[in-house]
Design an enzyme around this catalytic site. Structure first.
Site, PDB file in Angstrom:
ATOM      1  CE  LYS A  35      26.596 -11.574  -6.251  1.00  0.00           C
ATOM      2  NZ  LYS A  35      26.700 -13.021  -5.988  1.00  0.00           N
ATOM      3  NE  ARG A 131      27.298 -20.817  -5.097  1.00  0.00           N
ATOM      4  CZ  ARG A 131      26.557 -19.710  -5.081  1.00  0.00           C
ATOM      5  NH1 ARG A 131      25.735 -19.450  -6.089  1.00  0.00           N
ATOM      6  NH2 ARG A 131      26.620 -18.878  -4.056  1.00  0.00           N
ATOM      7  CE1 TYR A 255      13.001 -10.295 -37.730  1.00  0.00           C
ATOM      8  CE2 TYR A 255      13.195  -9.270 -35.561  1.00  0.00           C
ATOM      9  CZ  TYR A 255      13.580  -9.367 -36.890  1.00  0.00           C
ATOM     10  OH  TYR A 255      14.556  -8.537 -37.380  1.00  0.00           O
ATOM     11  CG  MET A 303      19.491  -6.311 -31.465  1.00  0.00           C
ATOM     12  SD  MET A 303      20.797  -6.509 -32.690  1.00  0.00           S
ATOM     13  CE  MET A 303      20.945  -8.290 -32.739  1.00  0.00           C
TER      14      MET A 303
END
EC number: 5.1.1.1
Length: 360
Positions: A35, A131, A255, A303
């Site tokens: 999956k 679940r 950053y 990024m």
């Protein structure tokens, strides 16, 4: 020249890891879980690589199953979450898919359907995950409804472990005991173990196992567990150094200026960032392999780029290869430095990172 970021996928490693799962549970059939695009490794390519070995494949939903069928894969395929609307049963019937039944709505849809071919069902019981699945006291009655339906070919009893990756196996043992008690009088095969259950000391009698993350070479048990040595990493996330600069003591990198140079520092810039799927929350010191030598991240991941410490690697030059995780740097180790898990690293690799395959 193309941007150097890419993921190298070793299909032999995936075959090896599937064989390890089978060896650990030799009397069980193994449903290879592919999956989420085979946990980011490419479902079609992984499916084709395992087609000669795999007893069956497991996917989350119909769309994932149809992608495999359209690629020519004919192995049995299990929809682990079952169907989300009754119209899907037409494709289940046409493509001869197996389905999980975990809710009364799914049960009713199936019992009311008009199918050309009897369907194989995995009846899910909730043994403690809370679940999906029927309550233990409901399971036998649901089984009887399925067993009496002419459209049902076979029923497998299934549950899912919540804490099998923990060193303390007591909760998993409670789940096994709960499951065994609830199905004691049901004459059907069972499917219990995910990767953690397969690798755990808490063993269960089962006709089917469901290896997932272990197929891709990451143990859910932690890097200090013996299972780590059994598995071969399948994905090597790679890029290259494309800029180098020297900074004096006291300069800040990236950053927010998180990293402060405490010595004259040689900084390498790598073409890899969080838009590629590398975790933004990787801390200073997260290991990175640079052309045969271990280095570390310094400064926040951007990024499209990240920065590594080359101060003690004066021979490294622009263009040299970098491995972010894979053969030399464990994905679990990177995950530990990033407050996440290897599952999110693999499935988070984005589409701008090309997948390249070896050992097809």
């Amino acid at each position: 020249m193309a941007r150097p970021a890419h993921a190298l996928i070793d299909l032999d490693a995936i075959r090896h890891n599937y064989a390890q799962a089978k060896a650990l549970s030799p009397n069980s059939k193994a449903i290879a879980i592919i999956k989420a695009n085979a946990y980011g490794h490419g479902a079609v390519m992984v499916g084709k690589a395992l087609s000669a070995q795999a007893d069956a494949f497991g996917v989350a939903c119909l769309e994932e199953a149809l992608e495999l069928r359209e690629s020519g894969i004919e192995n049995p395929i299990l929809l682990l979450e079952g169907i989300f609307e009754p119209e899907e049963l037409q494709d289940v019937d046409q493509h001869r898919l197996m389905i999980a039944v975990a809710t009364y709505r799914q049960l009713q849809w199936l019992l009311e359907a008009k199918l050309e071919h009897p369907v194989d069902v995995f009846l899910k019981m909730d043994s403690g995950m809370h679940r999906l699945g029927f309550a233990p006291e409901e399971t036998e009655a649901v089984y009887q409804q399925l067993a009496q339906c002419k459209q049902i070919n076979s029923v497998v009893l299934m549950t899912h472990f919540a804490r099998a990756d923990e060193a303390d196996t007591s909760f998993t043992e409670q789940q096994v005991s709960c499951f065994d008690s609830a199905v004691a009088h049901i004459p059907a095969p069972c499917a219990l173990s995910n990767s953690a259950g397969i690798l755990s000391d808490a063993k269960a009698n089962q006709a089917y196992i469901r290896p997932g993350i272990m197929l891709y070479g990451a143990t859910p048990m932690g890097t200090d567990h013996a299972s780590d040595a059994l598995l071969k990493p399948a994905m090597s996330l790679r890029s290259a150094i494309f800029s180098i600069r020297d900074l004096p003591v006291g300069e800040r990198i990236g950053y927010g200026g998180r990293f402060v140079c405490d010595r004259p520092t040689r900084v390498g810039v790598v073409a890899m960032g969080y838009a590629d799927g590398y975790p933004r929350h990787a801390v200073d010191g997260t290991p990175v392999w640079v052309n045969g030598h271990m280095s570390r991240i310094i400064g926040k991941v951007s990024m499209d780029m990240l920065t590594v410490d080359l101060t003690d690697l004066p021979h490294i030059k622009e263009g040299d290869p970098v491995e972010l995780w894979g053969e030399h740097v464990s994905a679990n180790l990177v995950a530990d430095h990033s407050a996440t898990i290897a599952y999110t690293l693999f499935t988070g690799v984005t589409r701008r990172v090309p997948l390249r395959y070896v050992n097809e």
